[in-house]
Enzyme design. Structure first.
Site, PDB file in Angstrom:
ATOM      1  N   GLU A 111       0.846  -1.215   0.000  1.00  0.00           N
ATOM      2  CA  GLU A 111       0.000   0.000   0.000  1.00  0.00           C
ATOM      3  C   GLU A 111       0.874   1.256   0.000  1.00  0.00           C
ATOM      4  O   GLU A 111       0.550   2.257  -0.649  1.00  0.00           O
ATOM      5  CB  GLU A 111      -0.923  -0.012   1.216  1.00  0.00           C
ATOM      6  N   GLU A 131      -3.714  -9.420   4.087  1.00  0.00           N
ATOM      7  CA  GLU A 131      -4.486  -9.069   5.285  1.00  0.00           C
ATOM      8  C   GLU A 131      -5.609 -10.061   5.575  1.00  0.00           C
ATOM      9  O   GLU A 131      -5.940 -10.328   6.734  1.00  0.00           O
ATOM     10  CB  GLU A 131      -5.078  -7.655   5.135  1.00  0.00           C
TER      11      GLU A 131
HETATM   12  N1  3HC Z   1       4.689  -7.120  12.023  1.00  0.00           N
HETATM   13  C1  3HC Z   1       5.434  -7.425  13.100  1.00  0.00           C
HETATM   14  N2  3HC Z   1       6.312  -8.451  13.129  1.00  0.00           N
HETATM   15  C2  3HC Z   1       6.430  -9.191  12.018  1.00  0.00           C
HETATM   16  C3  3HC Z   1       5.684  -8.927  10.858  1.00  0.00           C
HETATM   17  C4  3HC Z   1       4.789  -7.831  10.873  1.00  0.00           C
HETATM   18  N3  3HC Z   1       4.051  -7.500   9.804  1.00  0.00           N
HETATM   19  N4  3HC Z   1       6.022  -9.832   9.917  1.00  0.00           N
HETATM   20  C5  3HC Z   1       6.947 -10.620  10.473  1.00  0.00           C
HETATM   21  N5  3HC Z   1       7.201 -10.242  11.732  1.00  0.00           N
HETATM   22  C6  3HC Z   1       8.176 -10.811  12.659  1.00  0.00           C
HETATM   23  C7  3HC Z   1       7.960 -12.306  12.897  1.00  0.00           C
HETATM   24  O1  3HC Z   1       7.048 -12.508  13.957  1.00  0.00           O
HETATM   25  C8  3HC Z   1       9.355 -12.753  13.229  1.00  0.00           C
HETATM   26  O2  3HC Z   1       9.605 -12.379  14.557  1.00  0.00           O
HETATM   27  P1  3HC Z   1      10.563 -13.300  15.489  1.00  0.00           P
HETATM   28  O3  3HC Z   1      11.877 -13.345  14.783  1.00  0.00           O
HETATM   29  O4  3HC Z   1      10.547 -12.577  16.778  1.00  0.00           O
HETATM   30  O5  3HC Z   1       9.878 -14.638  15.518  1.00  0.00           O
HETATM   31  C9  3HC Z   1      10.231 -11.884  12.334  1.00  0.00           C
HETATM   32  O6  3HC Z   1       9.441 -10.745  11.997  1.00  0.00           O
HETATM   33  C10 3HC Z   1      10.674 -12.560  11.055  1.00  0.00           C
HETATM   34  O7  3HC Z   1       9.506 -13.076  10.418  1.00  0.00           O
HETATM   35  P2  3HC Z   1       9.524 -14.477   9.660  1.00  0.00           P
HETATM   36  O8  3HC Z   1      10.221 -15.491  10.491  1.00  0.00           O
HETATM   37  O9  3HC Z   1       8.130 -14.745   9.242  1.00  0.00           O
HETATM   38  O10 3HC Z   1      10.464 -14.114   8.428  1.00  0.00           O
HETATM   39  P3  3HC Z   1      10.398 -14.663   6.953  1.00  0.00           P
HETATM   40  O11 3HC Z   1      11.551 -14.086   6.248  1.00  0.00           O
HETATM   41  O12 3HC Z   1      10.232 -16.153   6.976  1.00  0.00           O
HETATM   42  O13 3HC Z   1       9.069 -14.081   6.326  1.00  0.00           O
HETATM   43  C11 3HC Z   1       7.484 -12.350   5.795  1.00  0.00           C
HETATM   44  C12 3HC Z   1       8.945 -12.703   6.122  1.00  0.00           C
HETATM   45  C13 3HC Z   1       7.117 -12.987   4.450  1.00  0.00           C
HETATM   46  C14 3HC Z   1       7.359 -10.859   5.751  1.00  0.00           C
HETATM   47  C15 3HC Z   1       6.574 -12.959   6.875  1.00  0.00           C
HETATM   48  O14 3HC Z   1       7.060 -12.578   8.140  1.00  0.00           O
HETATM   49  C16 3HC Z   1       5.147 -12.507   6.798  1.00  0.00           C
HETATM   50  O15 3HC Z   1       4.397 -13.090   6.051  1.00  0.00           O
HETATM   51  N6  3HC Z   1       4.793 -11.500   7.587  1.00  0.00           N
HETATM   52  C17 3HC Z   1       3.431 -11.011   7.653  1.00  0.00           C
HETATM   53  C18 3HC Z   1       3.055 -10.286   6.376  1.00  0.00           C
HETATM   54  C19 3HC Z   1       1.715  -9.683   6.516  1.00  0.00           C
HETATM   55  O16 3HC Z   1       0.744 -10.343   6.812  1.00  0.00           O
HETATM   56  N7  3HC Z   1       1.627  -8.378   6.300  1.00  0.00           N
HETATM   57  C20 3HC Z   1       0.378  -7.678   6.386  1.00  0.00           C
HETATM   58  C21 3HC Z   1       0.252  -7.107   7.752  1.00  0.00           C
HETATM   59  S1  3HC Z   1      -1.322  -6.378   8.004  1.00  0.00           S
HETATM   60  C22 3HC Z   1      -1.188  -4.866   7.236  1.00  0.00           C
HETATM   61  O17 3HC Z   1      -0.215  -4.566   6.626  1.00  0.00           O
HETATM   62  C23 3HC Z   1      -2.368  -3.958   7.434  1.00  0.00           C
HETATM   63  C24 3HC Z   1      -2.364  -2.826   6.487  1.00  0.00           C
HETATM   64  O18 3HC Z   1      -3.231  -3.095   5.421  1.00  0.00           O
HETATM   65  C25 3HC Z   1      -2.822  -1.569   7.157  1.00  0.00           C
END
Ligand code: 3HC
Ligand code: NAI
Length: 702
Positions: A111, A131
């Site tokens: 976004e 999301e």
């Molecule tokens: N917020 C906070 N912490 C997050 C995060 C996020 N969005 N995404 C990942 N983390 C944290 C994980 O909990 C992990 O923490 P830890 O080391 O303490 O366990 C660390 O970051 C590393 O994450 P991964 O082990 O998952 O790392 P990968 O490299 O395997 O994957 C990723 C990276 C693909 C970005 C994966 O973490 C992921 O899918 N994250 C969530 C993505 C997501 O759903 N984003 C949308 C959020 S909602 C949003 O954006 C609302 C908006 O529309 C307003």
């Protein structure tokens, strides 16, 4: 913007390359858009506005552009500036800003890029709005800006799927303007220079006309969601937000999106899905293993190539390990090879493997043999032979004799005592349980069953193996059924008791599907084969407490040859090879014979009562499993049920669910049911303690 040695370095760096301002987001590990970053982004844009740079590029440091909003902030009071206003600030900037993405641009990350005036992404970069997988919808303009670029139908499908696409796919859809070439910074600067050379000004997605409405696409999607997203809230909110994109101007559309986003934020489903997200990541973080070095793992042996052995071998091969599989005779070894070859062919069909890679694995990486000597080089041997203590100890003795010193022995037993199996070898410190789930190359859960003798580096190696196989690994202690099957026995027991009291298998399955399970326990039993439960009951016969009940109707179904789907009938009827079961009056008549004529009287259960009893039994046994130290933390239990037993993700796991509905009410119900059945419904001491302390399971997650 960053002072050297600053204990709180800014999450944004700002520097200049000629007329180009370079804004770098540096907020590891995933550059999540927390409040500190949002504030720093506004400051960076203000700096850009004020200095004489003519164009800015916005990119991420480390592994990715931006992984999304900071999920850890969800459920807490919002702190300004919120993401939509940061993005509006960027979009309204009078000088052009270019997003340059690599790694991942997810959720709020994409976004943010859509708020920039131009977009470049490196090859392979994943762009997504996931999301929906968190019970939300894009809340920072994604539902309004994306359809202006791609059309509403494509945006609807993309946002509802939650699945990212690559930069290569995004380019022809118009989501990005350019693919990067060699390096991120170089590509970003080159794009910015091109734009400067063309005197290109800001080009705002928000200025594009509203997407043309597509009533047919909306109607088709609503009909589809009525089936696929039953019980979920956010997919329907996404449809509403996209409808708003067609019907309203940008300002009103963004306001409607935000309203829906904040509404979804309040739902228990959002809390459950985010709990599941963190559980999946936290479960393998075991403080006791910090600093423990795993043993090298290059060559894997598997003994037994039936349902589980072939699946385990497939999983290891797909992860790149060479595998030697030992079977009892040539015929069984060939059958195992055929099964594995078919599993790998299915992986090709699903796009997980190329045809050439499959051929190479079958030629170079897999050996199916009958001689244990072929395992002399293995670093780990996993047995998946028949579930018999004698057969398994004999196999372990042969492994013990051929494996090199330091090699590990693992058992895939579902129930047998891993301490006794370990003690029967000359190397109990090297023995561990690796309890895979069927099909082993598909199911995410791996229970790592630690015997009292297992060495810490063997546990660390098991976790390293599980991670490389893409599994969610849960540490379990030794007891009958470990974490998962022990809890399964309890909730199946609750279902069987409801059957005795008047509920039908169909009624129970329907209520549980309504709760969110993909299938109810009796449909699952038909799928797995009723002979499995029958054999388990026989095994437990000698040790069964006389106060326990035996589902005699289940035994009778087996004696009648009604073993489930494979024989065309079980609890249900499966006409002409169909996999969809029809309720069968014959089953109901058969069950009726086993119901007591007198007390407790046959009872009509509502769906809500069925769900509550089933889940209460799960929670009560889970609390006992915790109390006994078989599972270390409530989140280990949530992970087990979520990733191995089909617990609906939007409820977050049984113990998250229990916390959310209230522990004291659950305990009260359990005590009420215990009045009629004190043996089965004995309340767990841990549940009593938590209620007495007015506490929650979550307080034990550390
Ligand atoms: N917020 C906070 N912490 C997050 C995060 C996020 N969005 N995404 C990942 N983390 C944290 C994980 O909990 C992990 O923490 P830890 O080391 O303490 O366990 C660390 O970051 C590393 O994450 P991964 O082990 O998952 O790392 P990968 O490299 O395997 O994957 C990723 C990276 C693909 C970005 C994966 O973490 C992921 O899918 N994250 C969530 C993505 C997501 O759903 N984003 C949308 C959020 S909602 C949003 O954006 C609302 C908006 O529309 C307003
Ligand atoms: P299966 O009957 O499909 O396969 C067992 C295989 O072991 C057979 O191919 C047999 O030829 C082979 N075998 C037997 N003795 C052997 C020996 N001495 N040396 C070499 N091979 C030998 O059984 P399945 O279902 O694969 O189960 C295997 C183990 O996995 C059992 O301990 C079971 O409890 C466990 N398990 C099974 C699950 C399931 O859903 N089927 C799930 C999780 C664990």
């Amino acid at each position: 913007m960053t002072e050297q040695g600053d204990p709180n370095p800014s999450p944004v760096h700002y520097d200049r390359v000629g007329a180009i301002a370079v804004i770098v987001i540096d907020n590891g590990p995933v550059n999540a858009l927390g409040q500190n970053l949002r504030r720093a982004l506004v400051q960076a844009v203000d700096t850009f506005v004020q200095d004489d740079a003519e164009i800015a590029v916005l990119m991420g440091a480390g592994r990715m552009f931006v992984g999304g909003a900071d999920i850890k902030e969800f459920g807490k009071p919002p702190v300004a500036p919120d993401l939509p206003s940061v993005i509006a600030h960027i979009e309204s900037c009078a000088k052009p800003i270019v997003a340059a993405m690599h790694g991942n641009a997810l959720g709020g990350g994409l976004e943010l890029a859509l708020g920039c005036h131009y977009r470049l992404a490196m090859p392979g970069c994943k762009l997504g709005l996931p999301e929906v997988t968190l019970g939300l919808l894009p809340g920072a303009g994604g539902t309004q800006r994306l359809p202006r670029l791609t059309g509403v139908e494509s945006a609807l499908e993309f946002i509802l799927s939650g699945t990212p696409i690559t930069a290569e796919t995004a380019l022809p859809k118009g989501v990005i303007d350019r693919l990067g070439t060699s390096d991120l910074r170089g590509s970003a600067l080159a794009f910015a220079q091109d734009l400067l050379d063309r005197s290109a000004g800001p080009r705002r997605v928000g200025d594009l006309p509203r997407p043309a409405p597509n009533p047919a696409a909306f109607a088709a999607m609503q009909a589809k969601l009525a089936k696929t997203a039953r019980g979920l809230a956010s997919p329907f909110a996404i449809v509403k937000a996209l409808q708003a994109a067609c019907d309203m101007d940008l300002t009103d559309g963004l306001a409607e999106e935000r309203r829906l986003f904040l509404e979804m934020m309040q739902t228990p489903q959002r809390a459950g899905l985010i709990h599941a997200f963190f559980v999946e990541r936290k479960v393998a973080a075991l403080p006791a293993l910090e600093g423990v070095v795993a043993r090298p793992l290059r060559q894997i042996g598997v003994v037994g190539g039936g349902t589980m052995g072939a699946g385990i071998a497939t999983s290891a091969l797909l992860a790149g390990y060479p595998v030697t599989l030992v079977e009892r005779d040539e015929k069984a070894a060939n059958t195992a090879r055929t099964t594995i070859a078919a599993n790998l062919a299915a992986a090709v069909t699903r796009g997980k493997l190329t045809q050439a890679a499959r051929a190479a694995i079958l030629t170079d990486a897999l050996a199916c043999v009958t001689d244990y000597a072929a395992l002399s080089n293995a670093d780990l041997a996993i047995e998946a032979v028949f579930e018999s203590f004698d057969v398994k100890t004999a196999v372990f003795a042969q492994l013990d004799a051929v494996l090199k010193p330091g090699a590990m022995l693992a058992t895939n037993t579902s129930y047998l005592d891993v301490n006794r199996l370990a003690a029967a070898t000359s190397r109990p410190q090297d023995v561990i349980g690796l309890h895979f789930f069927s099909p082993a190359h598909v199911m995410k859960l791996l229970e790592i069953v630690v015997a009292s003798s297992t060495a810490p580096d063997v546990i660390a190696t098991a976790f390293a193996l599980g991670k490389s196989l893409g599994k969610v690994c849960v540490k379990s202690g030794v007891c009958d059924g470990f974490i998962g099957n022990r809890i399964l026995a309890a909730y199946r027991g609750a279902a069987d008791r409801m059957i005795l009291q008047g509920a039908s298998p169909f009624q129970i399955d329907t209520a549980l599907v309504d709760f969110g399970f993909a299938m109810g326990p009796y449909a699952v039993a038909d799928l797995a084969g009723l002979d499995i439960g029958f054999l388990t009951r026989q095994r437990k016969e000698a040790s069964r407490d006389p106060r326990d009940i035996v589902p005699g109707w289940a035994d009778e179904l087996v004696h009648l040859g009604r073993l489930g789907q494979k024989t065309g009938s079980g609890y249900y009827r499966y006409p002409a090879g169909s996999r969809t079961g029809l309720p069968d009056p014959q089953t109901d008549a058969l069950i009726a014979k086993y119901r007591p004529v007198t007390s407790p009287p046959a009872q009509a259960f509502t769906d809500a009562q069925i769900q509550r009893r089933y889940l209460a039994a799960m929670v009560n046994e889970a609390a006992k499993v915790l109390h006994d130290g078989i599972a270390a933390r409530p989140l280990d239990i949530d992970a087990t049920l979520l990733f191995g037993y089909g617990f609906p993700r939007h409820h977050g796991g049984p113990l998250h669910w229990a916390d959310s509905v209230g522990l004291s009410g659950l305990l009260q119900d359990i005590n009420d049911w215990a009045q009629h059945d004190p043996f089965f419904w004995a309340p767990a001491p841990l549940l009593e303690r938590l209620v007495a302390e007015n506490s929650l399971f979550a307080s034990l997650n550390g």
